[in-house]
Design a protein around this motif. Sequence first.
Motif, PDB file in Angstrom:
ATOM      1  N   ALA A  36       0.858  -1.182   0.000  1.00  0.00           N
ATOM      2  CA  ALA A  36       0.000   0.000   0.000  1.00  0.00           C
ATOM      3  C   ALA A  36       0.893   1.230   0.000  1.00  0.00           C
ATOM      4  O   ALA A  36       2.078   1.143   0.308  1.00  0.00           O
ATOM      5  CB  ALA A  36      -0.883  -0.005   1.243  1.00  0.00           C
ATOM      6  N   PRO A  37       0.334   2.400  -0.349  1.00  0.00           N
ATOM      7  CA  PRO A  37       1.179   3.599  -0.383  1.00  0.00           C
ATOM      8  C   PRO A  37       1.682   3.949   1.011  1.00  0.00           C
ATOM      9  O   PRO A  37       0.945   3.900   1.974  1.00  0.00           O
ATOM     10  CB  PRO A  37       0.213   4.680  -0.901  1.00  0.00           C
ATOM     11  N   LYS A  38       2.946   4.309   1.101  1.00  0.00           N
ATOM     12  CA  LYS A  38       3.534   4.650   2.388  1.00  0.00           C
ATOM     13  C   LYS A  38       3.555   6.153   2.632  1.00  0.00           C
ATOM     14  O   LYS A  38       3.683   6.612   3.747  1.00  0.00           O
ATOM     15  CB  LYS A  38       4.947   4.077   2.486  1.00  0.00           C
ATOM     16  N   ASP A  39       3.454   6.931   1.572  1.00  0.00           N
ATOM     17  CA  ASP A  39       3.369   8.375   1.754  1.00  0.00           C
ATOM     18  C   ASP A  39       2.659   8.963   0.546  1.00  0.00           C
ATOM     19  O   ASP A  39       2.499   8.303  -0.472  1.00  0.00           O
ATOM     20  CB  ASP A  39       4.772   8.986   1.900  1.00  0.00           C
ATOM     21  N   PRO A  40       2.194  10.205   0.635  1.00  0.00           N
ATOM     22  CA  PRO A  40       1.409  10.796  -0.448  1.00  0.00           C
ATOM     23  C   PRO A  40       2.123  10.827  -1.779  1.00  0.00           C
ATOM     24  O   PRO A  40       1.492  10.806  -2.823  1.00  0.00           O
ATOM     25  CB  PRO A  40       1.133  12.227   0.057  1.00  0.00           C
ATOM     26  N   GLU A  41       3.436  10.846  -1.774  1.00  0.00           N
ATOM     27  CA  GLU A  41       4.170  10.918  -3.035  1.00  0.00           C
ATOM     28  C   GLU A  41       3.936   9.685  -3.882  1.00  0.00           C
ATOM     29  O   GLU A  41       3.960   9.738  -5.102  1.00  0.00           O
ATOM     30  CB  GLU A  41       5.677  11.081  -2.763  1.00  0.00           C
ATOM     31  N   ASP A  42       3.728   8.526  -3.221  1.00  0.00           N
ATOM     32  CA  ASP A  42       3.480   7.296  -3.958  1.00  0.00           C
ATOM     33  C   ASP A  42       2.213   7.402  -4.788  1.00  0.00           C
ATOM     34  O   ASP A  42       2.077   6.750  -5.811  1.00  0.00           O
ATOM     35  CB  ASP A  42       3.340   6.099  -3.000  1.00  0.00           C
ATOM     36  N   VAL A  43       1.266   8.210  -4.338  1.00  0.00           N
ATOM     37  CA  VAL A  43      -0.014   8.292  -4.999  1.00  0.00           C
ATOM     38  C   VAL A  43      -0.099   9.478  -5.950  1.00  0.00           C
ATOM     39  O   VAL A  43      -0.583   9.377  -7.050  1.00  0.00           O
ATOM     40  CB  VAL A  43      -1.140   8.386  -3.935  1.00  0.00           C
ATOM     41  N   GLN A  44       0.419  10.620  -5.520  1.00  0.00           N
ATOM     42  CA  GLN A  44       0.218  11.843  -6.283  1.00  0.00           C
ATOM     43  C   GLN A  44       1.087  11.917  -7.531  1.00  0.00           C
ATOM     44  O   GLN A  44       0.717  12.554  -8.491  1.00  0.00           O
ATOM     45  CB  GLN A  44       0.497  13.065  -5.388  1.00  0.00           C
ATOM     46  N   THR A  45       2.249  11.297  -7.524  1.00  0.00           N
ATOM     47  CA  THR A  45       3.126  11.375  -8.693  1.00  0.00           C
ATOM     48  C   THR A  45       3.537   9.975  -9.134  1.00  0.00           C
ATOM     49  O   THR A  45       4.633   9.521  -8.869  1.00  0.00           O
ATOM     50  CB  THR A  45       4.382  12.192  -8.371  1.00  0.00           C
ATOM     51  N   ALA A 277      -9.820   5.064  -5.077  1.00  0.00           N
ATOM     52  CA  ALA A 277     -11.131   5.577  -5.480  1.00  0.00           C
ATOM     53  C   ALA A 277     -11.094   7.086  -5.645  1.00  0.00           C
ATOM     54  O   ALA A 277     -11.615   7.641  -6.625  1.00  0.00           O
ATOM     55  CB  ALA A 277     -12.188   5.171  -4.453  1.00  0.00           C
ATOM     56  N   GLU A 278     -10.460   7.783  -4.710  1.00  0.00           N
ATOM     57  CA  GLU A 278     -10.413   9.242  -4.771  1.00  0.00           C
ATOM     58  C   GLU A 278      -9.617   9.741  -5.974  1.00  0.00           C
ATOM     59  O   GLU A 278      -9.995  10.725  -6.611  1.00  0.00           O
ATOM     60  CB  GLU A 278      -9.814   9.791  -3.476  1.00  0.00           C
ATOM     61  N   ASP A 279      -8.529   9.071  -6.303  1.00  0.00           N
ATOM     62  CA  ASP A 279      -7.682   9.514  -7.413  1.00  0.00           C
ATOM     63  C   ASP A 279      -8.292   9.221  -8.783  1.00  0.00           C
ATOM     64  O   ASP A 279      -7.933   9.870  -9.768  1.00  0.00           O
ATOM     65  CB  ASP A 279      -6.300   8.867  -7.320  1.00  0.00           C
ATOM     66  N   THR A 280      -9.173   8.224  -8.861  1.00  0.00           N
ATOM     67  CA  THR A 280      -9.739   7.833 -10.157  1.00  0.00           C
ATOM     68  C   THR A 280     -11.167   8.334 -10.347  1.00  0.00           C
ATOM     69  O   THR A 280     -11.767   8.092 -11.399  1.00  0.00           O
ATOM     70  CB  THR A 280      -9.723   6.302 -10.322  1.00  0.00           C
ATOM     71  N   TYR A 343     -14.220  13.453  -9.265  1.00  0.00           N
ATOM     72  CA  TYR A 343     -13.796  13.190 -10.637  1.00  0.00           C
ATOM     73  C   TYR A 343     -12.358  12.694 -10.596  1.00  0.00           C
ATOM     74  O   TYR A 343     -11.689  12.769  -9.563  1.00  0.00           O
ATOM     75  CB  TYR A 343     -13.884  14.472 -11.483  1.00  0.00           C
ATOM     76  N   ARG A 344     -11.866  12.197 -11.714  1.00  0.00           N
ATOM     77  CA  ARG A 344     -10.482  11.715 -11.736  1.00  0.00           C
ATOM     78  C   ARG A 344      -9.510  12.886 -11.676  1.00  0.00           C
ATOM     79  O   ARG A 344      -9.779  13.969 -12.205  1.00  0.00           O
ATOM     80  CB  ARG A 344     -10.215  10.855 -12.972  1.00  0.00           C
ATOM     81  N   THR A 345      -8.391  12.672 -11.034  1.00  0.00           N
ATOM     82  CA  THR A 345      -7.462  13.776 -10.784  1.00  0.00           C
ATOM     83  C   THR A 345      -6.548  14.084 -11.969  1.00  0.00           C
ATOM     84  O   THR A 345      -5.844  15.092 -11.940  1.00  0.00           O
ATOM     85  CB  THR A 345      -6.592  13.472  -9.560  1.00  0.00           C
ATOM     86  N   GLY A 346      -6.530  13.225 -12.983  1.00  0.00           N
ATOM     87  CA  GLY A 346      -5.666  13.498 -14.123  1.00  0.00           C
ATOM     88  C   GLY A 346      -5.570  12.316 -15.063  1.00  0.00           C
ATOM     89  O   GLY A 346      -6.279  11.313 -14.920  1.00  0.00           O
ATOM     90  N   TYR A 347      -4.676  12.435 -16.046  1.00  0.00           N
ATOM     91  CA  TYR A 347      -4.491  11.374 -17.035  1.00  0.00           C
ATOM     92  C   TYR A 347      -3.063  11.448 -17.561  1.00  0.00           C
ATOM     93  O   TYR A 347      -2.378  12.467 -17.425  1.00  0.00           O
ATOM     94  CB  TYR A 347      -5.489  11.516 -18.187  1.00  0.00           C
ATOM     95  N   TYR A 348      -2.614  10.340 -18.157  1.00  0.00           N
ATOM     96  CA  TYR A 348      -1.292  10.306 -18.787  1.00  0.00           C
ATOM     97  C   TYR A 348      -1.423  10.712 -20.252  1.00  0.00           C
ATOM     98  O   TYR A 348      -2.295  10.208 -20.970  1.00  0.00           O
ATOM     99  CB  TYR A 348      -0.677   8.910 -18.671  1.00  0.00           C
ATOM    100  N   ALA A 349      -0.565  11.611 -20.685  1.00  0.00           N
ATOM    101  CA  ALA A 349      -0.670  12.167 -22.025  1.00  0.00           C
ATOM    102  C   ALA A 349      -0.499  11.114 -23.118  1.00  0.00           C
ATOM    103  O   ALA A 349      -1.022  11.262 -24.220  1.00  0.00           O
ATOM    104  CB  ALA A 349       0.369  13.278 -22.213  1.00  0.00           C
TER     105      ALA A 349
END
Length: 352
Positions: A36-45, A277-280, A343-349
């Motif tokens: 599981a993610p250990k800190d926010p950086e694992d999820v946000q970037t 769920a929150e990120d997607t 809503y989803r927080t972003g997408y890959y170009a």
Amino acid sequence: MRVLVGALLGLVLVRGDLLSQAPVVRQPPPAVGAQAPKDPEDVQTPPAVATQTQTGGKANGSAGTPEGGFPTIRVETRLVNVALNVVDTKGSPVGGLEREDFQILEDGKLQKIAVFEKEATTPLSIVLAIDASESVMTSERLEKEAAKHFVRALLREQDELDLMEFSDVVRELVPFTNQPKRIESGLNAIQHGDATALYDAIYLASDRLAGTSAANGRRRVIVLITDGGDTVKGARYTQALEEAQRAGAMVYSIIIVPIYADAGRNTGGEHALIQLAEDTGGKYYYVVDPKDLEPAFAHVSDDLRTQYLLGYYAPRRGADSSFRQIKVRMTDAELKAKYDLRYRTGYYADAR
């Protein structure tokens, strides 16, 4: 009857006429254990991974010189669709909003809303992935019946659903179909296992969704039934999240909690599902009693039926594989204070 089914690293022996057609889905890229993610950086970037590009609503980028002698510059664009849920302070869906009530930004820059639907009627591609480990399948009859009712209530002619089970490995029981009877047959053929390949299931479900048509604003959805544990050394959380974001998939997690106050509960896994769920742009639900599964499925169905659909054309930036941040906000400050947006927080170009 015995048949050999190709497995992640070898061959898995499976019994039964139906399961003989259920392939073990290919293995995700190797990783050093699931976590599981250990800190926010694992999820946000999330890390970037090169994939094949497939865009919708794009114009081929090229520069030419017409007969008049003046060069014409064409900018390659892609249509980015964003499914949006608007709820009030009680969590009830809010309808009746118009295009001008919303603003959408990419990487902080305001975009023109080119597509708008009040109640999204666009097609759905859904992967229903069921945790078949012994820790989850405690009331099998109730769980299967709830899933059958969900399929019959939600699936329309233009929709499609893929059924997967995961325990020690991930198996695709029924490939994409809009025939409820085929899905019901697959639900009746679920086999139990000891381990839980949760992140493999998310990764592979996303991979399946990425291969579906993006035409007509199709929405891609993963519905998970699990207790949040991951006990298999396969895909890691960050890999699963990135693959879901690359597919543009909304992840809905129905989290089974047999004993709510159990000290041995896998809260790390639960938190990972909540963040996913929150990120997607999806949602999560807790189920303590198996009888609550059916209401949880009903909530997922209602959530998908009350979405707005916003779309905008994002300019291409050459050979770009970056993660682009999306932000949706209410135009009116008073409405902004009253309603919550999901809503989803972003997408890959470079995503498919």
